[in-house]
Structure formats: C-alpha cells, structure tokens
Design a protein around this motif. Structure first.
Motif, PDB file in Angstrom:
ATOM      1  N   PRO A 193       0.832  -1.206   0.000  1.00  9.92           N
ATOM      2  CA  PRO A 193       0.000   0.000   0.000  1.00  9.92           C
ATOM      3  C   PRO A 193       0.868   1.259   0.000  1.00  9.92           C
ATOM      4  O   PRO A 193       1.987   1.263   0.527  1.00  9.92           O
ATOM      5  CB  PRO A 193      -0.788  -0.120   1.309  1.00  9.92           C
ATOM      6  N   VAL A 194       0.349   2.333  -0.571  1.00 12.48           N
ATOM      7  CA  VAL A 194       1.104   3.588  -0.650  1.00 12.48           C
ATOM      8  C   VAL A 194       1.493   4.069   0.736  1.00 12.48           C
ATOM      9  O   VAL A 194       2.612   4.564   0.950  1.00 12.48           O
ATOM     10  CB  VAL A 194       0.282   4.654  -1.391  1.00 12.48           C
ATOM     11  N   VAL A 195       0.612   3.904   1.703  1.00 13.05           N
ATOM     12  CA  VAL A 195       0.887   4.381   3.056  1.00 13.05           C
ATOM     13  C   VAL A 195       2.091   3.682   3.672  1.00 13.05           C
ATOM     14  O   VAL A 195       2.719   4.195   4.595  1.00 13.05           O
ATOM     15  CB  VAL A 195      -0.367   4.214   3.944  1.00 13.05           C
ATOM     16  N   TYR A 196       2.455   2.522   3.142  1.00 12.74           N
ATOM     17  CA  TYR A 196       3.629   1.796   3.627  1.00 12.74           C
ATOM     18  C   TYR A 196       4.754   1.778   2.592  1.00 12.74           C
ATOM     19  O   TYR A 196       5.552   0.853   2.554  1.00 12.74           O
ATOM     20  CB  TYR A 196       3.243   0.378   4.026  1.00 12.74           C
ATOM     21  N   GLY A 197       4.800   2.829   1.787  1.00  7.62           N
ATOM     22  CA  GLY A 197       5.927   2.994   0.874  1.00  7.62           C
ATOM     23  C   GLY A 197       5.720   2.456  -0.521  1.00  7.62           C
ATOM     24  O   GLY A 197       6.643   2.494  -1.341  1.00  7.62           O
ATOM     25  N   ASN A 236       0.183 -10.216  -4.803  1.00 12.18           N
ATOM     26  CA  ASN A 236      -0.576  -9.363  -3.890  1.00 12.18           C
ATOM     27  C   ASN A 236      -0.380  -7.912  -4.312  1.00 12.18           C
ATOM     28  O   ASN A 236       0.601  -7.274  -3.931  1.00 12.18           O
ATOM     29  CB  ASN A 236      -0.058  -9.603  -2.460  1.00 12.18           C
ATOM     30  N   ALA A 237      -1.295  -7.381  -5.124  1.00 11.31           N
ATOM     31  CA  ALA A 237      -1.192  -6.025  -5.664  1.00 11.31           C
ATOM     32  C   ALA A 237      -2.027  -5.078  -4.816  1.00 11.31           C
ATOM     33  O   ALA A 237      -3.225  -4.909  -5.040  1.00 11.31           O
ATOM     34  CB  ALA A 237      -1.645  -6.003  -7.121  1.00 11.31           C
ATOM     35  N   GLU A 238      -1.386  -4.418  -3.844  1.00  8.79           N
ATOM     36  CA  GLU A 238      -2.100  -3.536  -2.915  1.00  8.79           C
ATOM     37  C   GLU A 238      -1.709  -2.070  -3.067  1.00  8.79           C
ATOM     38  O   GLU A 238      -2.047  -1.261  -2.207  1.00  8.79           O
ATOM     39  CB  GLU A 238      -1.842  -3.989  -1.471  1.00  8.79           C
ATOM     40  N   THR A 239      -0.997  -1.725  -4.136  1.00  7.68           N
ATOM     41  CA  THR A 239      -0.632  -0.321  -4.350  1.00  7.68           C
ATOM     42  C   THR A 239      -1.754   0.371  -5.115  1.00  7.68           C
ATOM     43  O   THR A 239      -2.055   0.012  -6.256  1.00  7.68           O
ATOM     44  CB  THR A 239       0.684  -0.214  -5.141  1.00  7.68           C
ATOM     45  N   ASP A 240      -2.358   1.364  -4.493  1.00 13.87           N
ATOM     46  CA  ASP A 240      -3.521   2.031  -5.084  1.00 13.87           C
ATOM     47  C   ASP A 240      -3.090   3.052  -6.134  1.00 13.87           C
ATOM     48  O   ASP A 240      -1.911   3.402  -6.248  1.00 13.87           O
ATOM     49  CB  ASP A 240      -4.331   2.720  -3.983  1.00 13.87           C
ATOM     50  N   GLY A 278      -8.732  -1.161 -11.420  1.00 16.80           N
ATOM     51  CA  GLY A 278      -7.348  -0.792 -11.200  1.00 16.80           C
ATOM     52  C   GLY A 278      -7.095  -0.221  -9.822  1.00 16.80           C
ATOM     53  O   GLY A 278      -5.946  -0.040  -9.417  1.00 16.80           O
ATOM     54  N   GLN A 279      -8.162   0.085  -9.103  1.00 20.45           N
ATOM     55  CA  GLN A 279      -8.042   0.565  -7.735  1.00 20.45           C
ATOM     56  C   GLN A 279      -7.908  -0.622  -6.771  1.00 20.45           C
ATOM     57  O   GLN A 279      -8.260  -1.754  -7.113  1.00 20.45           O
ATOM     58  CB  GLN A 279      -9.279   1.390  -7.359  1.00 20.45           C
ATOM     59  N   VAL A 280      -7.409  -0.336  -5.587  1.00 21.45           N
ATOM     60  CA  VAL A 280      -7.370  -1.350  -4.543  1.00 21.45           C
ATOM     61  C   VAL A 280      -8.636  -1.207  -3.714  1.00 21.45           C
ATOM     62  O   VAL A 280      -8.874  -0.179  -3.081  1.00 21.45           O
ATOM     63  CB  VAL A 280      -6.120  -1.194  -3.653  1.00 21.45           C
ATOM     64  N   GLY A 281      -9.457  -2.225  -3.749  1.00 18.73           N
ATOM     65  CA  GLY A 281     -10.695  -2.237  -2.979  1.00 18.73           C
ATOM     66  C   GLY A 281     -10.941  -3.645  -2.515  1.00 18.73           C
ATOM     67  O   GLY A 281     -11.502  -4.468  -3.243  1.00 18.73           O
ATOM     68  N   TRP A 282     -10.474  -3.968  -1.339  1.00 22.89           N
ATOM     69  CA  TRP A 282     -10.565  -5.332  -0.818  1.00 22.89           C
ATOM     70  C   TRP A 282     -12.036  -5.728  -0.734  1.00 22.89           C
ATOM     71  O   TRP A 282     -12.833  -5.119  -0.018  1.00 22.89           O
ATOM     72  CB  TRP A 282      -9.920  -5.406   0.562  1.00 22.89           C
ATOM     73  N   GLN A 283     -12.413  -6.762  -1.439  1.00 20.70           N
ATOM     74  CA  GLN A 283     -13.818  -7.134  -1.560  1.00 20.70           C
ATOM     75  C   GLN A 283     -14.286  -8.078  -0.449  1.00 20.70           C
ATOM     76  O   GLN A 283     -15.453  -8.100  -0.107  1.00 20.70           O
ATOM     77  CB  GLN A 283     -14.069  -7.802  -2.917  1.00 20.70           C
ATOM     78  N   GLY A 284     -13.372  -8.876   0.069  1.00 20.97           N
ATOM     79  CA  GLY A 284     -13.809  -9.906   1.018  1.00 20.97           C
ATOM     80  C   GLY A 284     -14.717 -10.908   0.347  1.00 20.97           C
ATOM     81  O   GLY A 284     -15.576 -11.522   0.976  1.00 20.97           O
TER      82      GLY A 284
END
Length: 707
Positions: A193-197, A236-240, A278-284
C-alpha cells in the motif's frame, strides 16, 4: 481502506508488520548479502574485508525492475529481478531446493468431523525477515519449525517491504521440508500500500511488456521458481492509484505467468486487493469486480484466490456460488483468517467457512500461524511444539478424540490429513528440523543449537492418536535425548491398560522380505512393546484402525540404553500396510517413560552404503582472529540421497557435526581454530533414506597467521 469487521480488527497490524518488521529484525543478525554487479543491485555498506560475515548467504528478494531512490538500510541489498540471471547469482547453490514435490494420499480420517475432498488450508508464513534471512538455517533452536504439513495444501513464503524488496523467493530448507510432505510452496510478490511505501511504478514494472508484447518479469518469475525449485507465486497487488487499463495489463500478466509456468506445473494465487477498476478495494469476496483475476472469458487466470479478511458469511456463500457458476471449485477460494495476534483465541466465524452440519463453503488460509512460536515466553523447542500441536489438533491433543469445541475449530477436527509414505524404504527418526543438540546413534556429536527444516523427517500426521482403556499417556516430541537429529518421541505416564500410539498412515507394499525396525529406550518403569501394522483401513471416519499386532524382538542394546528391535513382516507378504503403530503395556503399577528414536520399514535384503559425494571444495573463506567463515561445495553422489552431512575432524580424532543440507553446498559461519592446528579438516557424507552414511569426501582449510 475500509475498516475491517470487529472480529478481524488486527488487519492493519499485518500491514504495519510488513512495513516495519524488516527494520527491526535485520539488526539482530550478523553479516551482509553477497556481492552483486552495479547493474543488478544497490548494495548497503559492505562488510569489512576479511570479515567472516561477508560470505553468509541469504534468501533472495528483489524489486521487479527499477530500484527505490536513495540508499538501502544496513544489511539490505536492492536488486532488480529483471537483471537477475542464475549465472550472476552468488548464493544460488545455497538457495536451491532439491527435494521433488511428493505425491500424497488421503487416508480415512481419524474423526467423523474431518472431511476429505472439501476445504483445504493455505498458510502465509514469515519464517524470518526479508533481508538477512539465512539460506540454510542458523545456530538457534528458536525457530518456527512447522511440522503439521498433513493439513496444508499450500504454503506461501510471506514477507517483503518497500525498504528491502517486494519479490521473495523461499529459502531451500522450507521448500525441501514442504516437498517431502507433498506441499507446494509459493514465493511472494508484494506490491505494498502507498501508506507503507508502495510505489505504483513497481506495479507498472511488474506488468511491463517488451516490443514483442511479452512480459519479461513473468518470464523471470518462472525462471526463478524453476531454478530455485519451488512451485509458483502469490501475487498481492495492494498499491492504489491504478486504472482499468492497468488492471487489464495485470490480468494479461497473470495469463502470461500462467502460460509460461504451466509446462512446469507452477501455480498462482491471487490476493483479493486490486480489482477490475485498477483501484485497490478489498472485496472480502469473489465477485464481479475481481473475478477476472480468477477466471475470465478465456478461461483460468489464477489457480486460487486468497479472499481478504473482510469476508462475511453472506459474501463467502456468494463467492462459492460464483465459483460454481464459473465451472471452478469453490475450494479454490481461501477465506483469510488473521491469527497473527491471537492464535487459537482469534474470533473466527467458522460456520461461514467449514460448518459442521453441511458441506464446507470454501477453503481457508491462515495469516501468520507462527504465532504458536511468537507468543511464547518459553520459546524452547518442546514448548513450541506443544503450542503448535494445540493449534492444529485442538485442546485434546488427539485428532481421534477431539475435545468439546470452544471458540477454536482446530484443523484436525474439520480437514482430512494427508500422507506421502507410499514406498520402501521408509524411515523416521522423529527429527523436527531443529534442536538443542545433534545426535547420531544416540550420542551427541554437536552441542550447538540448530535449525534446518530440510533435515526434518516425515513425521506422523496425526498428533497424537491414542487408543486405550486406561488414562491417556503424554505423547510428545522431546528434545532431551534423541537417536538421530535433535528429537525423539516420548511416551510417559501411568498406564493401567495397554496404550496404542498411532504413528504413520502409509501405503507400503509388503513382501516376504519386508522388516520393521524400532530403535527405542525405556527410561522409567518396565514395559513391553508391540508393533501394529494395519493391512486395511477403518470402515469409516472415526473408527479404530484395525492393527495386526506383532511382538518385538530385542537382540541387544545400543549405546546409552537404546535398543534395536526388529520385526519380520513375512506373514503379511502380498498385502499393503495402511498404518503403523506401537502398543505399550506396563509391567507393574508405576509410571513409565518410553522413547522411540527411530522407525524404519524396508526390504530386509543386503544393504549397500550410499555412494560417496565427490570433490569437497572450499569455494571461499574469510578469516579473522582464529575464526573463519567458509563456503563449501561438492559433487552430488550417484544414486538416491536424502541429504548430506558435514563434519569437522578435530586434532584429537573426534568428529563434530557442523551441518547438513539437501543440496551440494553449505556455508559455515563460524569455524573456530582448534588450538595450534595448521589446517581445519572437513568431510562430507551422503545419507540415504535409512540414514546409512557413505564414505566421506574430505578437504582442508589452512589457517593464516600464527596460533
């Protein structure tokens, strides 16, 4: 990022650990990564010339192509996967797994709740930091020595951070141990994620195409997996910040990765993060926003999907239905369970995944089950295995007699176990892959604590199934004494009736020359021991295993009170052994303590020693003040080899165990000069499936300077 449900509130912690854990962990270790060319890496400050630490090999990690700005932290080397080649990899020999993935079967489960052919289990495990994770174990017994492979269907080598690297290859000991038990291992591609670099350019680097439309990083990922010997990738693509065009490129990248890996049976697990926008939106869930990363109009894209922690009973039910509609198995969906913080105290809505009264809805995946080690104050091997057994088996510590369920639904009570014991010869010395000492023939040949999962035996999958009319004895993997390796099986307690301890589930063909052998020691009380061989399976799950009982013969004692008992199985010739057990009967009223050091089943014909390895060579060394770091390699021995063991020959004529590996290279971090010796002498031996050792191949390392 939407908040997680209350039961899964630890989800932010898992991302924080990935971002911060490397910085905290690497400072506790010594050494630096191996050298790399300027085109491949931006190295941290190197070790001083002659520093023994500079030769230490570590598990590999990369960025897809471009490197971060600035300089890496201490002990970290930034590498480009696009520039990687096997020929330029200085640690390749130390990171290459050699044990093939074993086929396995599903025996009749030991309890009526355990299902075959339904939910399976994935496990995301961080065995060490991203940087400076030793390639071949280390000199400590404090290690997550996973042994409950019987319940796993996939292991993900978890880790990665923006400050170190985001593509991780599993180290060889993990892969060798998993493969011996039939479990595939996946490397990890973590786009943070962007918040973690996280930086979106790393996502674009991953899915870049060349002038011919090929995906070069997909081809590199396949090359790494094949060269290192593991089974695929967790992506695991979590970069928004992406768009639908980037999502389409990601899907095509996965298709290319799958196409290149398919001839080699490589697999892909996709994590539920980036969706089709293309956005990160965890669906569950598996739903219309992310199904194209699982299955699209052209067919299969990923083999499985790790469904994010935000799932509910309704989203999992809908996910299973959608998988059915796509023509895929609903059990190819892993519902994520975060056990990193609370282990068996985690609040899990079990009936949404593996209900007791109806078919399982989907499979499930543990995030960080190494909690069983990490939460302990006493992190001795014995304490760890007691905790790990409780996690996988439940409070009863007996999968044949599950305890009344509280909040934790132990895997052994819901999921059928599996086994790979299908051919002769077979042996088990109850070695867990770590220990406080190393034993050979009941004698200590090294008093240095150690861990190396590649040396782990195929242990019984059911820990511990015990039958008997009297009180249940304690059955544990114990580290106070061993026949070979670091541990043995200890049965202790007051026995008022015979106790049957189930060992391995097998599919072993028996002939007129087949024999079974036990190496065992009675440490307290008087008792008799019988061997059980099941020539048919139970009629139904939860039914007792129908053993045929054979009395042991004890021709003499071994060293330190160890005895070898041999049982001929000619009376069972032409049949198949479906299970092995021992029955212990106390002769008297006092408590007993009985230790099983080794079990083997083989055709009792003339035995040959394995062929010796060839040309033991010192490839590199660094000395400082009577201490050396050494890289050694040798030629593979002809014929089947389980692993190799390396020894130091001391001036007084004794042999000291230094380490073992399934490959043909070993790094020794700290060889200490013995007195005034002019050279350190080493030898390596091949070890076969029955632990017979070959003749040695030897070499020496001359000491520099005066003693």
């Amino acid at each position: 990022m939407p908040p997680a449900p209350p039961a899964l509130s630890a989800a932010p912690t898992r991302r924080g650990v990935l971002a911060a854990g490397a910085g905290a962990g690497v400072t506790a270790l010594l050494g630096t990564t191996g050298a790399a060319t300027a085109a491949q890496a931006a190295p941290a400050e190197p070790a001083a010339p002659g520093d023994p630490a500079e030769l230490a090999p570590y598990a590999s990690y990369w960025f897809p192509d471009s490197l971060p700005q600035g300089a890496p932290g201490p002990g970290i080397t930034w590498r480009s996967l696009k520039q990687w080649t096997p020929e330029s990899d200085p640690d390749l020999a130390y990171n290459t797994a050699t044990v093939p993935l074993a086929p396995r079967f599903t025996p009749v489960p030991p309890n009526a709740g355990a299902r075959a052919g339904q939910a399976r289990i994935s496990s995301l495990v961080s065995f060490g930091p991203t940087a400076r994770n030793p390639s071949q174990g280390s000199a400590t017994a404090d290690h997550y020595a996973l042994t409950h492979w019987a319940y796993l269907d996939e292991l993900v080598f978890w880790g990665g951070s923006a400050g170190e690297g985001i593509v991780l290859a599993p180290n060889a000991p993990v892969v060798d141990a998993a493969h011996r038990n039939g479990v595939p291992v996946l490397g990890n591609v973590f786009l943070p994620p962007v918040v973690y670099g996280g930086d979106l350019r790393w996502t674009r680097d991953l899915v870049q195409q060349d002038a011919d439309g090929r995906f070069p990083i997909a081809e590199k990922l396949v090359q790494v997996a094949r060269t290192y010997g593991f089974d695929g990738w967790f992506v695991n693509a979590e970069t928004d910040g992406g768009d639908s065009s980037l999502a389409a490129r990601m899907r095509e990248f996965l298709r290319a990765l799958r196409a290149a890996g398919a001839p080699h049976r490589l697999r892909i697990t996709w994590y539920d993060a980036m969706n089709s926008t293309g956005q990160v939106g965890w669906q569950g869930a598996l739903n219309q926003l992310n199904q194209e990363f699982f299955e699209d109009r052209s067919g299969r894209v990923a083999d499985t999907v790790f469904v994010d922690f935000r799932w509910t009973a309704q989203t999992l039910a809908a996910s299973g239905t959608l998988a059915d509609r796509l023509g895929r198995s609903r059990h190819e969906l892993w519902a994520a369970l975060d056990v990193e913080s609370n282990g068996w105290n985690s609040a899990v809505r079990w009936d949404a995944i593996i209900p007791r009264g109806r078919d399982h809805v989907v499979s499930f995946g543990f995030y960080r089950p190494e909690w069983t080690r990490n939460h302990l104050t006493d992190r001795s091997p014995g304490a760890f295995h007691r905790a790990d057994d409780r996690f996988w088996t439940g409070e009863s510590l007996d999968p044949a007699r599950p305890a009344p369920e509280d909040t934790w639904r132990a895997p052994a009570t819901a999921v059928a176990d599996r086994s790979t014991v299908t051919a002769l010869p077979f042996a088990c010395a109850f070695n867990t892959g770590h220990g406080e000492r190393w034993y050979e023939d009941g004698k200590v040949t090294s008093d240095t604590p150690w861990n190396h999962l590649g040396l782990q035996d195929r242990l019984p999958g059911r820990r511990w199934a015990v039958q008997g009319a009297g009180p249940r004895p304690s059955v544990t993997l114990d580290f106070a004494n061993a026949w070979r390796g670091g541990s043995s099986l200890l049965v202790a307690g007051g026995l008022t009736a015979p106790a049957v301890v189930g060992l391995h589930c097998t599919r072993l063909p028996l002939t007129g020359s087949t024999a079974l052998e036990l190496v065992h020691a009675t440490e307290a009380g008087a008792l008799t021991v019988e061997v059980g061989v099941a020539t048919r399976e139970p009629a139904a799950p939860g039914e007792p295993v129908p053993y045929t009982w054979l009395k042991t013969q004890t021709p003499g004692s071994g060293r330190g009170g160890w005895h070898t008992s041999r049982v001929g199985l000619s009376s069972l010739a032409g049949r198949t052994a479906y299970g092995l057990a021992v029955r212990i009967t106390a002769r008297g009223r006092g408590a007993v303590a009985w230790r099983l050091g080794a079990l083997s089943v083989r055709d009792d014909t003339a035995r040959r020693r394995p062929a010796a390895p060839g040309a033991l060579t010192v490839d590199a060394s660094a000395q400082h003040d009577g201490k050396a770091s050494v890289r050694l390699s040798w030629r593979r021995a002809a014929g089947p080899v389980r692993h190799y063991e390396l020894y130091r020959l001391l001036p007084d004529g004794t042999r000291r165990f230094l380490g073992g590996t399934c490959g043909t290279a070993l790094h020794l971090p700290a060889v200490i000069r013995a007195g005034r010796e002019r050279a350190a002498a080493f030898e390596v031996r091949a070890v076969d499936e029955l632990y017979a050792t070959s003749a040695p191949a030897g070499t020496t390392l001359a000491w520099t300077g005066s003693a």
